[in-house]
Design a protein around this motif. Sequence first.
Motif, PDB file in Angstrom:
ATOM      1  N   GLY A 609       0.807  -1.208   0.000  1.00 18.35           N
ATOM      2  CA  GLY A 609       0.000   0.000   0.000  1.00 18.35           C
ATOM      3  C   GLY A 609       0.839   1.256   0.000  1.00 18.35           C
ATOM      4  O   GLY A 609       2.042   1.230   0.296  1.00 18.35           O
ATOM      5  N   ALA A 611       1.017   3.782   2.040  1.00 14.02           N
ATOM      6  CA  ALA A 611       1.637   4.148   3.321  1.00 14.02           C
ATOM      7  C   ALA A 611       2.952   3.394   3.512  1.00 14.02           C
ATOM      8  O   ALA A 611       3.951   3.955   3.988  1.00 14.02           O
ATOM      9  N   GLU A 706       0.031  -0.007   7.627  1.00 14.80           N
ATOM     10  CA  GLU A 706      -0.404  -0.061   6.237  1.00 14.80           C
ATOM     11  C   GLU A 706      -1.509   0.924   5.915  1.00 14.80           C
ATOM     12  O   GLU A 706      -1.888   1.050   4.741  1.00 14.80           O
ATOM     13  N   ASN A 707      -2.040   1.609   6.913  1.00 16.12           N
ATOM     14  CA  ASN A 707      -3.068   2.610   6.627  1.00 16.12           C
ATOM     15  C   ASN A 707      -2.687   3.947   7.234  1.00 16.12           C
ATOM     16  O   ASN A 707      -1.794   4.044   8.089  1.00 16.12           O
ATOM     17  N   PHE A 708      -3.354   4.967   6.782  1.00 14.11           N
ATOM     18  CA  PHE A 708      -3.030   6.337   7.153  1.00 14.11           C
ATOM     19  C   PHE A 708      -3.179   6.571   8.661  1.00 14.11           C
ATOM     20  O   PHE A 708      -2.330   7.228   9.285  1.00 14.11           O
ATOM     21  N   LYS A 709      -4.198   6.013   9.249  1.00 10.97           N
ATOM     22  CA  LYS A 709      -4.461   6.240  10.672  1.00 10.97           C
ATOM     23  C   LYS A 709      -3.361   5.626  11.540  1.00 10.97           C
ATOM     24  O   LYS A 709      -2.843   6.270  12.464  1.00 10.97           O
ATOM     25  N   GLU A 710      -2.992   4.375  11.247  1.00 13.75           N
ATOM     26  CA  GLU A 710      -1.939   3.728  12.042  1.00 13.75           C
ATOM     27  C   GLU A 710      -0.610   4.460  11.916  1.00 13.75           C
ATOM     28  O   GLU A 710       0.133   4.611  12.883  1.00 13.75           O
TER      29      GLU A 710
END
Length: 1059
Positions: A609, A611, A706-710
């Motif tokens: 991904g 990120a 792998e995601n924006f929030k994490e």
Amino acid sequence: ERTPWKLCSTGYMNFVFVFQASFLLLITLSHEGTKTLRAELKPVTLLCIGCSLIAPSVLLLLKSIWKACYKSSKQPKKASFIVSGGLAVLTIVAMPHLDIVTNVTILNGVAVLSAFLQAVTQCAAKGIKIFLLPSIIAFLVILIGYSLFLILYILKDPTGMKTATWVGLAICGSILVSFNWWENYFRVICVRSKSNFLKNLFEDLTKCQNMLHILSSLLRIVVTACVLGAYVPLAKMDWVVVTSIPSQETRIVAIIIGVQLISSALCHWFALAACKMHALRRCFILPLYLASLAVIALFIFPVITYYQEHQKSLNTTENSNFTSYCAIAVNERNQSLSGNMFPQLVNSCLAPPSGAAASWWIGLVLTTIHIWYLNTFRIQKTQDLFVRRLYEGAFIEQSLLLNTRFDIRTKKDATPSMVYLCATMWHETYEEMMNIMISVFRLDQYRPKILTQPKFDDFTFEAHIYFDDAFTNVQGSQDRHLNTYAKDLVKIIADVQQQIPDQTIIKTPYGARLVVVMPHENNIVVHFKDKELIRNKKRWSQVGNIPSLINVSVLAKLGFANKKHNTFLLALDGDTDFQPAAVMMLIDRLKMYPRVGAACGRIHPTGSGPAVWFQKFEYAISHWLQKSAEHVFGCVLCSPGCFSLFRAEALMDDNVMKRYSTKSTEPSHYIQYDQGEDRWLCTLLLKQGWRVEYNAASDAYTNAPENFKELYNQRKRWGPSTMANVVDLLGSTNIVSKRNLSMSKPFMFYQLFAMISAILAPATICLMVAGSLSFLFNINAAGALVIAVIPPAIYLGLCFKLKPDTQITIAAILSVMYAFLMVVVTISIIASMVKEKTILTPSSIFIVAVSIIYTVTALMHPQELHLVFYGFLYIICIPSAYLLLTIYSMVNMNSVSWGTRETKPAAGAATTVDTGQQAKTKADDIEKQKKTQNDLQELRNKINFSFFFLNALWLVAAFIFQVFDVFSLHINIVDLNLKETGGQIQIEPMSLMFILGFAISVLLQFVGMLYHRVSTLIHYIAFLETELKQQKSPDKQVLAISVEMKVFLTVFISLTVCH
């Protein structure tokens, strides 16, 4: 497989050969009978010889001044005057009057005093008398060589006083030069002596060697200059000719001296590299022994060639032997046979002291024969290899051989190490836990615990896994049971081991413990922690490693300090994937360098991904440039907890583990201690005087958000923690620079600049966005700045009011908008360069220069070259990473939850009934948490006010400069042919400061990367050679990096030889 050895050996031999040949050319050009230079131009070659002699002293002076900035001083050695005087007399006064063969071989005679002192040392010391007979023979043979040299030269011209003078000066000069290595043997006598005076004297000399080198280097330069300056007038020469040399002669001399200086420096470097690479015999000793013989062959070969041509030119009835031919060549210098230097070559063939030459060479070989049997460590320290940092510009091969330590520490002195693998787990997935367990079992196969096989006696290990929050309540049961994550770990161990462990889970005061014996007898100990019985979170799991050191501490108190020194802890995350070779090279660093408290490897984020792609390039740039520069110029400030090796002695030092295990009580403690525990631990080590290093060849892989929030929540912890720890170090600059010899004040200033840059990053990004808007829409710079500040200002205000999840959503939307803006600006700048047909504008120069540096850096890491393609994503995400993320981190620093791997209690889980005492305790805890939260919020407000106030001041200053056009620079645009195009560019002071500061920082990091890359190459080649062959095959990292290192070594050697 042997390509690195062939390249290194060939390159080293070439440089030794070129060095000696070029130096002999200088000596020959200064001979009174040489016609290449006229007699009145001889001072030029003498001056070049003097430059060759003092060049190593100048390099040593500069290096020692740099190191002496934070070390002690003492008076210089008196031997420096003797050596420098003898060296100048030998090379400047005597050698120009001798033949080439004698000049090549008389340098081997400088081993006379070393042979004598070596014999005396072995007689006085105990246990190292194996080379006593070769030393005695060497001393006698060298004396025979001097006797033959003196007798044969005098017999050649019994009535010539000049010949006797030059011979006497040559003998005296070489004997004086032999004093150069007296401390190599004096050191052994001092260390092994029972006299406290000698031991204290040796320790004093060792501690103050930097200032000694400074003063001795200056003394050598002055003495050489005095001898050179006095000899030229005495020889009835004139220095005025130096300023009026014809261009042809200037070119000849300049090329020779340039080749000599460069080849001597590279020869010295290759010698160090060969020793560290474990190539003493093939790449160090043999080239140095054979260099003088090869040079003699080079200079004599033309004589033989001309002799053969002379034989063909004679009538068949005539007969001429080699001696009569040489006489003809010498007597008929004006004929075609006698070129400008050819008579000197012929004289060399007729030279009488051939027996002396053989005696000197044999004496040198016997004096240094002990080097042939050395069995050193990988990456042996330079100060353990050589007594003095200085190499001699006149006879580098002799100086390198005689400078090698006589009593060097070898592998036989090594003691086995104990390594504790300490992994922390919490809510890792099944696949993540599988990665680390496979790595542990792989290490078990690589280093089996089989005492009957001594080839595996370098270290043993034991794996400890600390599982946080491993228990849960089960409905209908009063006892707490392992949760699903802990059960997954037990299942993984059984699956990897391919059998059900015999051991059972044992109940302990902190929860439970599981001990598993791996197939090759090494143990895995899993500590399941119950958060109701013991503190959870990563820092307290690491503090739990102390029981592993209790036995070491007891041994240390009983006098076994070496056990503590050779006990290491490998910190791991629950998802780390690594190869045994990576662990081995970290162990090398700590075993070889006693003041290294921790060493980290190259961390590779895994996942998929956008990120993760962003993080891959970010991690690459951080390791390639930042960590490499910190390692070279100072110390690494953060050794990541996912893959780092720590020394037990360092962790048990005063104010390290004791301070690290302190419970957070102040608001700042929660930020500095708990949000970045690995950086906090490194800060304590650095303040206590321990060095932290980075090894680029130790690869480890760990899962990345792998995601924006994490990603934002992870960096929310790292950002404030990093700032707090760096500020802590900068506030203790004087103490740190005194205790830690690697943390000099210039390095602390570099960190100060980096900290200021990080603080002003939001304002700098606003200025960059303003410049982009001004460039795209052709609006006023001040107006563009106002427009650029509005979105982040609104986002800053919203962050104080909205929930974190909402803040992240807004940041994601703004990040996409900024990314589109960066794409448009990048394309516009490239189009502008094409349209204007120039890259000679400040912005274009900056972009092109940074691109070249990053590209070259990537080429120096062939295995990671593909990461460059993620660089475009990194560039367009700069506003998100350095503006929006900074705002989010600063505003939410009062939230001390990790924000990653968070899970809610399972539905239907049983809850315990609170008694009166438990209810009271919970009420007290709630009240304490509220107070802590209020204190954290107050601290957040104070820090945020200061942080954003500084950014506001920076923006206001930039706005005023733009509105009132203060101190702006107007530069005419020129094309690639340096012709003005008619356009102008206005540069504001703020932009200029940013460009200059960033450029200097990147340039320093690039230089540090080059140095560190070569060191990594040396270490890995040494590892490939010395590690057991049967252990290389299962290690994929060895095969992968071997290809990378061969490519890099080929490119490096080729470029060096070409230059």
